[in-house]
Structure formats: C-alpha cells, structure tokens
Design an enzyme around this catalytic site. Sequence first.
Site, short mmCIF file in Angstrom:
data_model
loop_
_atom_site.label_atom_id
_atom_site.label_comp_id
_atom_site.label_asym_id
_atom_site.label_seq_id
_atom_site.Cartn_x
_atom_site.Cartn_y
_atom_site.Cartn_z
N ASN A 50 0.70 -1.20 -0.04
CA ASN A 50 0.19 -0.02 -0.08
C ASN A 50 0.77 1.26 0.09
OD1 ASN A 50 0.55 -0.81 2.79
ND2 ASN A 50 -1.21 0.16 3.58
N GLU A 52 0.25 5.18 0.82
CA GLU A 52 -0.68 6.25 1.07
C GLU A 52 -0.08 7.55 0.73
OE1 GLU A 52 -1.09 5.51 5.52
OE2 GLU A 52 -2.40 3.73 4.97
N CYS A 61 -4.04 0.67 -2.52
CA CYS A 61 -4.00 -0.58 -1.86
C CYS A 61 -2.84 -1.42 -2.35
CB CYS A 61 -5.33 -1.43 -1.71
SG CYS A 61 -6.51 -0.65 -0.68
N GLU A 63 -2.79 -4.72 -2.90
CA GLU A 63 -3.40 -5.46 -4.13
C GLU A 63 -3.47 -4.70 -5.58
OE1 GLU A 63 -4.62 -4.93 -1.16
OE2 GLU A 63 -5.81 -6.74 -0.41
N CYS A 97 -10.30 -5.11 0.18
CA CYS A 97 -11.26 -4.31 0.36
C CYS A 97 -12.18 -4.20 -1.04
CB CYS A 97 -10.85 -2.77 0.34
SG CYS A 97 -10.30 -1.96 -1.25
N CYS A 100 -10.71 -3.42 -4.31
CA CYS A 100 -9.44 -4.29 -4.65
C CYS A 100 -10.14 -5.59 -5.18
CB CYS A 100 -8.51 -4.61 -3.75
SG CYS A 100 -7.44 -3.18 -3.63
#
Length: 144
Positions: A50, A52, A61, A63, A97, A100
């Site tokens: 990930n 940010e 993310c 993924e 999530c 994803c």
Amino acid sequence: MTDPAAALDAQEALIAAARAVRAHAHAPYSRFAVGAAVLDEQGRIHAGCNVENAAYPQGWCAETSAIAALVAAGGRRVMAVAVCAVAAEPGTPVTPCGGCRQKIREFAADDCPIFVADEQALVATFTLGQLLPCSFGPAHLARP
Ligand code: THU
C-alpha cells in the site's frame, strides 16, 4: 478457470512475497502495512504494497500495486492472490477491500484462491467468488 494445483503449489511463495513486500509499505498515516502478491498465467509472481498519501484519498492498496506490477510485466490473468497484514484483533483475516476485489475480478475467475496471511501463518483462504459473489466483469460488456 484457475488451475487449483498450480495455485496451491504457489501458495507458499505467494505468501512469502506478500510478507516481504509488506516491509516496503508507505503507510505513515494509518500505520497499517499491507503486502500483496499475485500469480500470473506464466507462473510469475508480482508483489506490491500500500502507498498512502498526505492527501489521504490519493493513497492506494497493496493489491492494486501488485495488479499494476502484473500488468506492467505483460501478465494478463490473476491465478492466485496472497495478502499479508496484521489485524488489530489477532487471527482476524485481512481480506481485500471492495474496490480491490473488483480490481482482482478484472483478471481472475471466481475460483481464484485468495490466501490471507499474517506475519506468522496463513489465516484463511477464500475464493474470489466467495468475496465478490454475483460480480460484474469484462464479459458483461458488449465488445465490437
Ligand atoms: N489496505 C490495503 O492495502 N489492502 C487491503 O486489503 C485493506 C486496506 C490499506 C489501505 C490503507 O493504506 C491501509 O490499508 C488502511 O486502510
């Protein structure tokens, strides 16, 4: 269709790759580091973490990073996925999530295994179809 035997063979390597890349996560805001690894149709593993951003919604993310690496390397299918993170409640699986799940769906079949691990062990295994039932995918679009 995913080849379940090949996906199972790759399970350990996928989890190891997800764990290793988790160390590179850029997660200074959530402090929730995630690593992901995806197996392509050539048996190659692509990893991502990930990333940010100070403008919070601009982060993405693990993924998503792993899928981007697969596509950039010329991969076209996701045969299996591993995600590594450490949940606040130990033993709780950190599943991809919703966004994803849909991104995985673009390149994967319903039976694609998703291995969820923490730093120590495999926590749970799902199929994409379990995590994203009745999904919308590329086949729904009319193509010229
Ligand atoms: N995150 C992932 O990278 N993958 C998931 O499956 C769940 C959430 C990231 C996004 C954000 O950087 C942090 O975890 C906290 O939500």
